[in-house]
Write an enzyme that holds these catalytic residues in place. Sequence first.
Site, PDB file in Angstrom:
ATOM      1  N   LYS A 135      27.703 -20.820 -93.812  1.00 52.90           N
ATOM      2  CA  LYS A 135      26.708 -19.810 -93.449  1.00 52.90           C
ATOM      3  C   LYS A 135      27.082 -18.452 -94.038  1.00 52.90           C
ATOM      4  O   LYS A 135      26.238 -17.783 -94.637  1.00 52.90           O
ATOM      5  CB  LYS A 135      26.611 -19.739 -91.915  1.00 52.90           C
ATOM      6  CG  LYS A 135      25.570 -18.777 -91.397  1.00 52.90           C
ATOM      7  CD  LYS A 135      25.098 -19.166 -90.015  1.00 52.90           C
ATOM      8  CE  LYS A 135      26.017 -18.694 -88.909  1.00 52.90           C
ATOM      9  NZ  LYS A 135      25.924 -17.249 -88.639  1.00 52.90           N
ATOM     10  N   SER A 136      28.322 -18.054 -93.877  1.00 53.04           N
ATOM     11  CA  SER A 136      28.738 -16.735 -94.379  1.00 53.04           C
ATOM     12  C   SER A 136      28.561 -16.646 -95.897  1.00 53.04           C
ATOM     13  O   SER A 136      28.090 -15.633 -96.424  1.00 53.04           O
ATOM     14  CB  SER A 136      30.211 -16.489 -94.053  1.00 53.04           C
ATOM     15  OG  SER A 136      30.397 -16.337 -92.672  1.00 53.04           O
TER      16      SER A 136
ATOM     17  N   ARG B  76      26.335 -22.298 -81.045  1.00 49.49           N
ATOM     18  CA  ARG B  76      27.721 -22.784 -80.946  1.00 49.49           C
ATOM     19  C   ARG B  76      28.024 -23.323 -79.547  1.00 49.49           C
ATOM     20  O   ARG B  76      28.872 -24.201 -79.392  1.00 49.49           O
ATOM     21  CB  ARG B  76      28.702 -21.696 -81.348  1.00 49.49           C
ATOM     22  CG  ARG B  76      28.400 -21.158 -82.761  1.00 49.49           C
ATOM     23  CD  ARG B  76      29.603 -20.950 -83.619  1.00 49.49           C
ATOM     24  NE  ARG B  76      29.197 -20.347 -84.884  1.00 49.49           N
ATOM     25  CZ  ARG B  76      28.963 -21.019 -86.005  1.00 49.49           C
ATOM     26  NH1 ARG B  76      29.082 -22.338 -86.044  1.00 49.49           N
ATOM     27  NH2 ARG B  76      28.590 -20.397 -87.103  1.00 49.49           N
TER      28      ARG B  76
ATOM     29  N   GLN C  94      31.526  -8.461 -90.747  1.00 50.86           N
ATOM     30  CA  GLN C  94      30.167  -7.932 -90.897  1.00 50.86           C
ATOM     31  C   GLN C  94      30.211  -6.422 -91.100  1.00 50.86           C
ATOM     32  O   GLN C  94      29.531  -5.882 -91.977  1.00 50.86           O
ATOM     33  CB  GLN C  94      29.331  -8.304 -89.675  1.00 50.86           C
ATOM     34  CG  GLN C  94      29.156  -9.819 -89.559  1.00 50.86           C
ATOM     35  CD  GLN C  94      28.311 -10.229 -88.371  1.00 50.86           C
ATOM     36  OE1 GLN C  94      28.008  -9.427 -87.494  1.00 50.86           O
ATOM     37  NE2 GLN C  94      27.929 -11.493 -88.334  1.00 50.86           N
TER      38      GLN C  94
ATOM     39  N   SER D  18      36.041  -6.945 -88.095  1.00 52.38           N
ATOM     40  CA  SER D  18      34.721  -7.566 -88.243  1.00 52.38           C
ATOM     41  C   SER D  18      34.345  -7.629 -89.710  1.00 52.38           C
ATOM     42  O   SER D  18      34.243  -6.600 -90.386  1.00 52.38           O
ATOM     43  CB  SER D  18      33.668  -6.758 -87.478  1.00 52.38           C
ATOM     44  OG  SER D  18      32.377  -7.111 -87.921  1.00 52.38           O
TER      45      SER D  18
ATOM     46  N   ASP E 155      34.371 -18.019 -84.452  1.00 51.60           N
ATOM     47  CA  ASP E 155      33.193 -18.834 -84.123  1.00 51.60           C
ATOM     48  C   ASP E 155      33.579 -20.201 -83.560  1.00 51.60           C
ATOM     49  O   ASP E 155      32.732 -20.916 -83.023  1.00 51.60           O
ATOM     50  CB  ASP E 155      32.312 -19.017 -85.366  1.00 51.60           C
ATOM     51  CG  ASP E 155      31.709 -17.695 -85.816  1.00 51.60           C
ATOM     52  OD1 ASP E 155      31.493 -16.817 -84.963  1.00 51.60           O
ATOM     53  OD2 ASP E 155      31.468 -17.535 -87.031  1.00 51.60           O
TER      54      ASP E 155
HETATM   55  C1  S3P Z   1      30.410 -13.412 -90.016  1.00 47.42           C
HETATM   56  C2  S3P Z   1      31.416 -12.740 -89.370  1.00 47.42           C
HETATM   57  C3  S3P Z   1      31.767 -12.961 -87.956  1.00 47.42           C
HETATM   58  C4  S3P Z   1      31.190 -14.265 -87.426  1.00 47.42           C
HETATM   59  C5  S3P Z   1      29.766 -14.487 -87.841  1.00 47.42           C
HETATM   60  C6  S3P Z   1      29.619 -14.460 -89.350  1.00 47.42           C
HETATM   61  C7  S3P Z   1      30.129 -13.073 -91.418  1.00 47.42           C
HETATM   62  O1  S3P Z   1      31.271 -11.885 -87.196  1.00 47.42           O
HETATM   63  O2  S3P Z   1      31.285 -14.314 -86.015  1.00 47.42           O
HETATM   64  O3  S3P Z   1      29.305 -15.746 -87.366  1.00 47.42           O
HETATM   65  O4  S3P Z   1      29.469 -13.883 -92.112  1.00 47.42           O
HETATM   66  O5  S3P Z   1      30.575 -12.018 -91.866  1.00 47.42           O
HETATM   67  P1  S3P Z   1      32.103 -10.516 -87.070  1.00 47.42           P
HETATM   68  O6  S3P Z   1      32.495 -10.136 -88.418  1.00 47.42           O
HETATM   69  O7  S3P Z   1      31.209  -9.482 -86.460  1.00 47.42           O
HETATM   70  O8  S3P Z   1      33.259 -10.872 -86.153  1.00 47.42           O
END
Ligand code: S3P
Length: 414
Positions: free
Chosen positions: A19-20, A376, A160, A158, A303
């Site tokens: 997914k990422s 999840r 993200q 994070s 996750d």
């Molecule tokens: C992700 C980062 C994670 C993860 C999310 C996907 C990403 O979140 O929990 O499912 O693709 O960068 P955080 O970076 O906020 O912890």
Amino acid sequence: MKILPRRTFCGEFQIPGDKSITHRAVMFNAAARGKAEITGALLGEDCLSTAACMRALGAKVEVKGGTVLVQGTETFRDADLYCGNSGTTMRLLMGLAAGRGINARFTGDPSLSNRPMERVAAPLRLLGADIATENGKPPVQVRAARLAGTYVKIPVASAQVKSAVLLAGLGAEGETTVEEPIRSRDHTERMLAAMGADVRTDGNAVTVSPCTLRAQDVAVPADISSAAYFMALGALLGETLCKNVGVNPTRTGILQVFSQMNVQYSLENQRTVCGEPVADIRVKKSALKGVKLARGIVPSLIDELPLIAVLCAFAEGESVISGAEELRVKESDRIRTTAEMINGIGGDCTPLADGFAIRGRESLAGGNINSYKDHRIAMSGAVALAASKRGGEIADAECVDISFPGFYGMLSQG
Ligand code: S3P
């Protein structure tokens, strides 16, 4: 969805794409010069939200069979961006939109509308971005502004938030550095570098210079966060082989936990594909032992924690997971929803402010599970029910389509 109890669970599985990596492959190519083909992409709802947003910004994104074709655009248009359930879509795009100097309004579904966005807005403002949130949450409004690179220290680990700052930095004047307390997944850094950006990592700090990205084909490996459910089924009930799984070291905390819990596993056929390490993962039925997990490992398995809690519920002894308060702000409050799921089927899980204390049992009775529309929780619950005595039902089970379309079909094959 009814989940039947299983005596054994064995098989070989082709797990859907990461997914990422899919989010990033679609988003970054849509913001790049040229065309790209993304194979093995995850066509789950979250990644489709990213694809729709990139179209709204002016890129061409076409899904043909299992492949995504992207024609990038170097200039975005102003847009209203509906991000569905996807935090990654909203947070990364806030940074990209700010760096492109456009006006964009971001909204999401009820779960996403309740998640914190100041953690992204605040560091972006340090670069000069003009961003408004509503009491820290969506809707988010990004207004056109010129950005200047700076050194940003973010308080939470994070990927993200880190990615949002780096994407904004691509459009800022001068260098941008983002430093996090613990290193989170580095797919953004790897992919931006492959697309021609000057990205430098020094400990927990990453620096980027402004640049125009070059489109780059991506072959997406299977998602270790999705493979984890089938790896756990192997550990509890038989033997599984998950093929072509991404094993980037910033994502493989679950393998360290397997070692600590006495799970027998092996990595086969290890290789590198498009700058990401990949392997087949074999897991065999094991006598599980409880485990103590602390803050340092959390970002590399964030996750997987609801599933790891399920494994602890079947392990010998007491397990404690701490330093994981981030779980409170995921698609559901996963400390509360995980504990409720485990206790509802005969386990013993005490929620803590920042994690769980779990006393393992030889077997769990089974029963009904509320997923709270969190993919999840639904999938971790399905694994727990498959390994339980009576099985049970999952409410709002279709939320698995967010990250793992076909999950229940694959579960019935093992
Ligand atoms: C992700 C980062 C994670 C993860 C999310 C996907 C990403 O979140 O929990 O499912 O693709 O960068 P955080 O970076 O906020 O912890």
